[in-house]
Design an enzyme around this catalytic site. Sequence first.
Site, short mmCIF file in Angstrom:
data_model
loop_
_atom_site.label_atom_id
_atom_site.label_comp_id
_atom_site.label_asym_id
_atom_site.label_seq_id
_atom_site.Cartn_x
_atom_site.Cartn_y
_atom_site.Cartn_z
N GLU A 113 0.85 -1.18 0.00
CA GLU A 113 0.00 0.00 0.00
C GLU A 113 0.89 1.24 0.00
O GLU A 113 1.98 1.23 0.57
CB GLU A 113 -0.90 0.03 1.24
CG GLU A 113 -1.75 -1.23 1.41
CD GLU A 113 -2.40 -1.30 2.79
OE1 GLU A 113 -2.63 -0.23 3.40
OE2 GLU A 113 -2.67 -2.41 3.25
N LYS A 115 2.37 4.67 1.20
CA LYS A 115 2.50 5.31 2.50
C LYS A 115 2.12 6.78 2.35
O LYS A 115 2.92 7.60 1.92
CB LYS A 115 3.92 5.17 3.05
CG LYS A 115 4.05 5.67 4.49
CD LYS A 115 5.45 5.45 5.02
CE LYS A 115 5.54 5.89 6.47
NZ LYS A 115 5.23 7.32 6.65
N ASP A 117 1.33 10.57 3.13
CA ASP A 117 1.97 11.53 4.03
C ASP A 117 0.88 12.41 4.65
O ASP A 117 0.66 13.55 4.25
CB ASP A 117 2.97 12.38 3.24
CG ASP A 117 3.98 13.06 4.16
OD1 ASP A 117 4.01 12.72 5.35
OD2 ASP A 117 4.72 13.92 3.67
N TYR A 235 -7.52 1.86 5.63
CA TYR A 235 -6.65 0.72 5.33
C TYR A 235 -6.64 -0.36 6.41
O TYR A 235 -5.88 -1.32 6.31
CB TYR A 235 -5.21 1.19 5.07
CG TYR A 235 -4.60 2.07 6.15
CD1 TYR A 235 -4.32 1.58 7.42
CD2 TYR A 235 -4.28 3.39 5.89
CE1 TYR A 235 -3.75 2.37 8.40
CE2 TYR A 235 -3.70 4.19 6.86
CZ TYR A 235 -3.44 3.68 8.12
OH TYR A 235 -2.88 4.46 9.09
N LYS A 323 10.88 3.47 2.86
CA LYS A 323 10.96 4.90 2.62
C LYS A 323 11.68 5.17 1.29
O LYS A 323 12.74 4.60 1.03
CB LYS A 323 11.71 5.60 3.76
CG LYS A 323 10.97 5.60 5.09
CD LYS A 323 9.71 6.44 5.00
CE LYS A 323 9.11 6.69 6.36
NZ LYS A 323 9.84 7.69 7.14
N CYS A 415 28.41 28.32 26.95
CA CYS A 415 27.01 28.09 26.60
C CYS A 415 26.43 29.36 25.98
O CYS A 415 26.56 30.45 26.55
CB CYS A 415 26.22 27.72 27.85
SG CYS A 415 24.43 27.57 27.56
N CYS A 418 23.50 30.56 28.83
CA CYS A 418 23.84 30.98 30.21
C CYS A 418 25.30 31.38 30.36
O CYS A 418 25.72 31.82 31.44
CB CYS A 418 23.50 29.88 31.20
SG CYS A 418 24.57 28.42 31.08
N CYS A 433 26.54 21.83 28.16
CA CYS A 433 26.44 22.81 29.24
C CYS A 433 26.06 22.03 30.49
O CYS A 433 25.03 21.33 30.50
CB CYS A 433 25.38 23.86 28.92
SG CYS A 433 25.01 24.94 30.32
N CYS A 438 20.70 26.35 33.76
CA CYS A 438 20.68 26.97 32.44
C CYS A 438 19.23 27.09 31.96
O CYS A 438 18.51 26.08 31.92
CB CYS A 438 21.48 26.15 31.45
SG CYS A 438 21.39 26.78 29.76
#
Length: 704
Positions: A113, A115, A117, A235, A323, A415, A418, A433, A438
Amino acid sequence: MSSAHQQIEALREELRHHEHLYYVLDAPTWEDWQYDEAMNRLKALEAEHPELVTPDSPTQRVGGKPKEGFAKVAHSRPMLSLDNAYNADELRAWAERVQAGLAAGEKAGYVCELKLDGLSLAVNYVPGSGGEAVLSTGITRGDGSIGEDVTTNVRTIRSVPLHISAKKLKEAGLPQSFEVRGEVVLPQKAFAKMNEERVAAGMAPAANPRNAAAGTIRTLEPNIVAQRRLEYFSYFLLRDGESFIAEQSEALASLRTAGFLVNKQTRSAKTIDEVLKFIDDADAVRDSLPYDIDGVVIKVDSIAQQRRLGFTGKAPRWAIAYKFPARAANTVLEDVLFQVGRTGKITPVAALKPVFIGGTTVARATLHNADEIARLGVKIGDTVAVERGGDVIPKITHVVSAAPHGRSVEFPQICPICESPLVKEESEVDWRCVNESCPARIAGAMLHWSSRGVMNIEGLGESMVAQLLGQALESITEDDAELESEAVSETGEPVQVREPLVTTIADLYDPAKVNVAKLVELERVGEKTAQALVDEIERSKQRGLARVLMGLGIRFVGERTAQLLAQHFGDVSALIAASREELEAVNEVGPKVAEAIAEFFAVDRNAELVARLRELGVDMTAEKREIGTKFAGLTFVLTGTLPTMTRDDAKALIEAAGGKVSGSVSKKTSYVVAGEEAGSKLEKAQQLGVPVVDEAGLQQLLSE
């Protein structure tokens, strides 16, 4: 039956017939004016006789909007995702695993079948008064276990029957009560029209049809949903959470007969070579289809074989999604941004000149880490190749042409949020970090806690989290886009920075800090939105111990491990008090995971967080699974096909008796349970002298 009743029923049947011809078979025989004329006659008759109006009448497709938003509803059985294959070798390997799970000499047939989207949707039917079936509910996938009741909007989708006559049910072999699962899609023409209207109204166009369909089905205005012209491709058939027709191909035929829209691009296949031919054919016509697809779904046709193959923790073993190859385009790298995730991980993100790839405008792509930047040799200003495949995050694959004066990418040493020094362990590739305070880490942890697969707090997305923490929206980040939270701000403007209402996850549950009165003081938050969020937070208290463990962000503790820990200990206090040896006694928990759990709860801040969550009413218990001691300390390996039980059945029996099931044979293996067509694991057991038993031998060990 009165004359008016007869006229009304005749008009309804006529309209249903022509809706089916138009929306399902794409073979209309009426002009639009003829349909409108018949609909207006029916509306006039129903207005004269309101006592004869029924919920399944064609006039009742568009109703009033839900008063309190969308209620959460549990699915009859989980709506699981599928494992993926990206090439022929991976698909053949899946087919070999399927054959290994079946009895000797038994062959699997397949159904192929497209796929689609779109977004998954379950629709339920219940008995009507005259032998027919009528639409009862429409439920989104949600987190797979619990979805949202969007029935009001589903009724507007013309390819979803409101009424299925007793005659059609008989022809299709369907009972009056059943469930249909399928995919909601927005056709490309409807998507283009919607974007034209958005641009004309001064709004930004939607990124792709899938996102537009997902947003439409959750719109609180059914009139808008009706105008979008969504389609629903069916389906899957269930009754009480179980398949009840012998083959998937037969179920698709039953759905067609009953009046559902079933994709014409389906094909039965006896071999994987035939499956690969279907995949090639689908890829060839992909761009000419009126809707988006991103691959092909292959299912074992026999429902009896599906049951024997069973499921893994997250996906059925009897189905896989192939895919299509990723689509790519060239564009310019304009900058590199650095995001801070909830674990402190620094992720470089490429800011690209927007480019259209495979139905989506791509403006960001992951660069993973400093090593990947060095490997690519990419500089700001370079023209790069960007690849996007299916749900995979867009990525840069290589530099197409270097800019004459490209600027080197400098990985930060502090970072970006922070300004704490970043740390990199010798054994890891990521910089982190380590500042627990943070703002980005706190925000990421809160987004993770509220996400669908964890505590599922609808409405606690990026914009709301930013305001609760008193941060600007642009400072909120996610770990490699793994979370499913939705930004509320459509303008993209940073929200006003203010004093924080919360500083920890536990603060969400403190009514003195999060309540309607305080929430309505935030930007773009009305009383209805505030009340809905308060209600969502209250409901999340009952998600249970497994969800809480996932939400805490303990390293190596994902969905499966969290469930096993919850079932084993039954209460967070027992888990916290467990020694490392007791933790390792839990199936699938090894030394590394046990160490991570022990270290997490040994941190005072974490222990205090758990204590406060419990104090504020968050349920941290689970139904404890009683474990026997007969197989305590024993490790089993399963191989081959057993005569009367699946591997999952055998695994459950072993674990219930206190044993562990491993995937590989070693000197530490206590027994190998071998069935028909046992392979290399049996040979290795014989080489190592590990005892081998069959199914009967396993049963005997259990009974001794």
